[in-house]
Write an enzyme that holds these catalytic residues in place. Structure first.
Site, PDB file in Angstrom:
ATOM      1  N   GLU A 166      13.747 -14.454 -34.414  1.00 37.94           N
ATOM      2  CA  GLU A 166      12.595 -13.651 -34.836  1.00 37.94           C
ATOM      3  C   GLU A 166      12.145 -13.931 -36.270  1.00 37.94           C
ATOM      4  O   GLU A 166      12.208 -13.053 -37.138  1.00 37.94           O
ATOM      5  CB  GLU A 166      12.892 -12.157 -34.656  1.00 37.94           C
ATOM      6  CG  GLU A 166      13.254 -11.781 -33.226  1.00 37.94           C
ATOM      7  CD  GLU A 166      13.248 -10.269 -32.980  1.00 37.94           C
ATOM      8  OE1 GLU A 166      13.138  -9.504 -33.942  1.00 37.94           O
ATOM      9  OE2 GLU A 166      13.350  -9.872 -31.809  1.00 37.94           O
ATOM     10  N   GLU A 354      16.647 -11.616 -25.719  1.00 38.62           N
ATOM     11  CA  GLU A 354      16.926 -10.203 -25.972  1.00 38.62           C
ATOM     12  C   GLU A 354      15.926  -9.369 -25.201  1.00 38.62           C
ATOM     13  O   GLU A 354      14.731  -9.670 -25.189  1.00 38.62           O
ATOM     14  CB  GLU A 354      16.750  -9.818 -27.451  1.00 38.62           C
ATOM     15  CG  GLU A 354      17.763 -10.375 -28.392  1.00 38.62           C
ATOM     16  CD  GLU A 354      17.523  -9.932 -29.841  1.00 38.62           C
ATOM     17  OE1 GLU A 354      16.880  -8.885 -30.072  1.00 38.62           O
ATOM     18  OE2 GLU A 354      17.967 -10.660 -30.727  1.00 38.62           O
TER      19      GLU A 354
HETATM   20  C1  FCB Z   1      15.373  -7.267 -32.375  1.00 38.83           C
HETATM   21  C2  FCB Z   1      16.472  -7.902 -33.189  1.00 38.83           C
HETATM   22  C3  FCB Z   1      17.855  -7.389 -32.881  1.00 38.83           C
HETATM   23  C4  FCB Z   1      17.863  -5.916 -32.581  1.00 38.83           C
HETATM   24  C5  FCB Z   1      16.803  -5.563 -31.573  1.00 38.83           C
HETATM   25  C6  FCB Z   1      16.793  -4.106 -31.170  1.00 38.83           C
HETATM   26  O1  FCB Z   1      14.181  -7.315 -33.062  1.00 38.83           O
HETATM   27  O2  FCB Z   1      16.472  -9.287 -33.024  1.00 38.83           O
HETATM   28  O3  FCB Z   1      18.692  -7.722 -33.954  1.00 38.83           O
HETATM   29  O4  FCB Z   1      17.751  -5.189 -33.733  1.00 38.83           O
HETATM   30  O5  FCB Z   1      15.544  -5.920 -32.074  1.00 38.83           O
END
Ligand code: FCB
Length: 449
Positions: A166, A354
């Protein structure tokens, strides 16, 4: 109830990040990161929580790998703490830090779990920030040196690598909004950081190719979905500007070797300093695109909406409400993001690196949590992912965020995202109901509608 199957070989995993779970912030030769500094300043983090101990994974790693095995995970995505390995950001390597990741990888392989390593998940060495951090052009070389150390050490056993997690958050939440470390509020530093993050990515990919390692390398972007709040032309244009700011700036640079022209025009003097050869360095083939998906925004034109003139609200699809973090729930936005990549960026190989939600998670006296909300959230996103594959999206795997409860940045320890509950007083781990549910999903290679 019918079982929606995923293609054979679809990869199932769960993810974490070093600062969020490791603890041991000043042990065994680790240097301080910008998060170690930031959490020590008053009122930066809810309840002044820190990641000093958090889930204490640094000391419980073998137990955690056994837990992953019990959960049936096929792959585990973790990040490496740059200052644990290179305490000063460059130069000397900390052998004990390297040993920790070496040992983790061996434990994973012994448990038949594929290691998936991310080089940078936000914990920049403080020493590198003291030299200017991501806005300093030289950081691409410091990062490349660090990447080389890790490829040398683990390249023979880790088949999946990501350079950054990110980078939008790194640049904007860290250097423009200032909610996250290093807590700076300067848009020109943020745009320069975007460029240097991408140059650093390009240099690491180059080294990876040169070393002929046996695996694949990519980058992980947070592809937030922007949708116009109405059909009004001003809202449609505002939504597109927001898309270019959060997604287009990275996708266009990585896949097409340019920054979105309209965005550069709008930001004028804030635009990054691009030198000869930079865009070619950034625009190198990657083996996969990692995407994190959490949120969709409804975007409106706002005449007082800052230099890009927009305002935004979380939006949920269908009857979904909000998660415990206040974020909307919007599987339709996941579909839109995936098909956008298929249609506009050559249908790259994608892993969802994620996806998950914060939930209230009341534990019983044994620490057990019946987290039906999380199960419903995950199920709906997985059904959408499966549908996207039917529609030709080249999606090859999915990682739940997160394996275990952890330090959720500015929210501190107050938000729980794990499949596994952590008791922060005792360090005890307890599999939640969702962990059992996910194990079945993996076993069946599919989700019931
Ligand atoms: C993302 C991050 C991760 C976590 C999630 C909930 O943006 O990459 O570290 O905090 O959100």
């Amino acid at each position: 109830m019918s079982l929606q199957k995923f293609p054979d070989g679809f990869l199932w995993g769960a993810a974490t990040a070093a600062y969020q779970i490791e603890g041991a912030w000043n042990e065994d030769g680790k240097g301080p990161s910008i998060w170690d500094t930031f959490v020590r300043k008053p009122h930066r983090i809810l309840n002044n929580d820190t990641g000093d101990v958090t889930a204490n994974h640094y000391h419980k790693m073998p137990e955690d790998v056994q837990m992953m095995k019990e959960m049936g995970l096929q792959s585990y995505r973790f990040s490496i703490s740059w200052p644990r390995v290179m305490p000063n950001g460059k130069g000397a390597v900390n052998q004990k830090g390297l040993d920790f990741y070496d040992h983790l990888v061996d434990e994973l392989l012994a448990a038949n779990i594929i290691p998936n390593a991310t080089l940078y998940h936000w914990d920049l060495p403080q020493a590198s920030q003291d030299l200017g951090g991501w806005p300093n052009r030289d950081i691409a070389d410091w990062f490349a040196d660090y990447a080389q150390v890790m490829f040398d050490k683990l390249g023979d056993r880790v088949p999946m690598w990501a350079t950054h997690n990110e980078p939008w958050v790194v640049a904007f939440t860290g250097y423009a909004i200032g909610d996250f470390a290093p807590g700076i509020s300067d848009y020109s530093q943020a745009f320069q950081s975007v460029h240097n993050l991408l140059r650093a990515h390009g240099k690491a990919v180059q080294l990876y190719r040169k070393g002929n390692y046996k695996g694949e390398i990519g980058i992980v972007l947070d592809l937030q979905h922007s949708q116009p709040a109405s059909d009004d032309e001003a809202d449609v244009a505002a939504s597109h500007r927001r898309y270019e700011l959060t997604n287009g700036i990275f996708l266009e640079a990585l896949f097409n070797g340019r920054y979105p022209e309209q965005l550069m025009d709008w930001i004028g003097p804030l635009a990054p300093d691009v030198q000869d050869g930079d865009m070619a360095l950034i625009n190198q083939p990657i083996d996969f695109l990692g995407m994190n998906y959490y949120m969709t925004f409804a975007v409106k034109f706002a005449n007082r909406g800052g230099f890009l003139k927009f305002s935004q609200d979380f939006v949920s699809s269908g009857n979904w409400g909000k998660t415990d973090a206040g974020w909307g729930v919007n599987p339709a936005g996941l579909m839109a993001s995936l098909t956008h990549l298929r249609d506009h960026f050559g249908n790259p190989k994608i892993f969802i690196m994620e996806n998950g939600c914060a939930a209230i998670d009341d534990a019983d006296e044994n620490g057990y949590v019946i987290d039906n909300d999380r199960i419903n959230y995950l199920r709906s996103h997985l059904l959408t992912a499966q549908e996207a594959i039917q529609e030709g999206v080249n999606l090859q795997g999915y990682y739940v965020w997160s394996l275990m409860d952890n330090f959720e940045w500015a929210h501190g320890l107050s938000k729980r995202f794990g499949l596994v509950r952590i008791n922060y007083e005792t360090g005890e781990r307890t599999l939640k109901k969702s962990a059992g549910w996910y194990k079945e999903v993996i076993n069946q290679n599919g989700v019931y509608e």
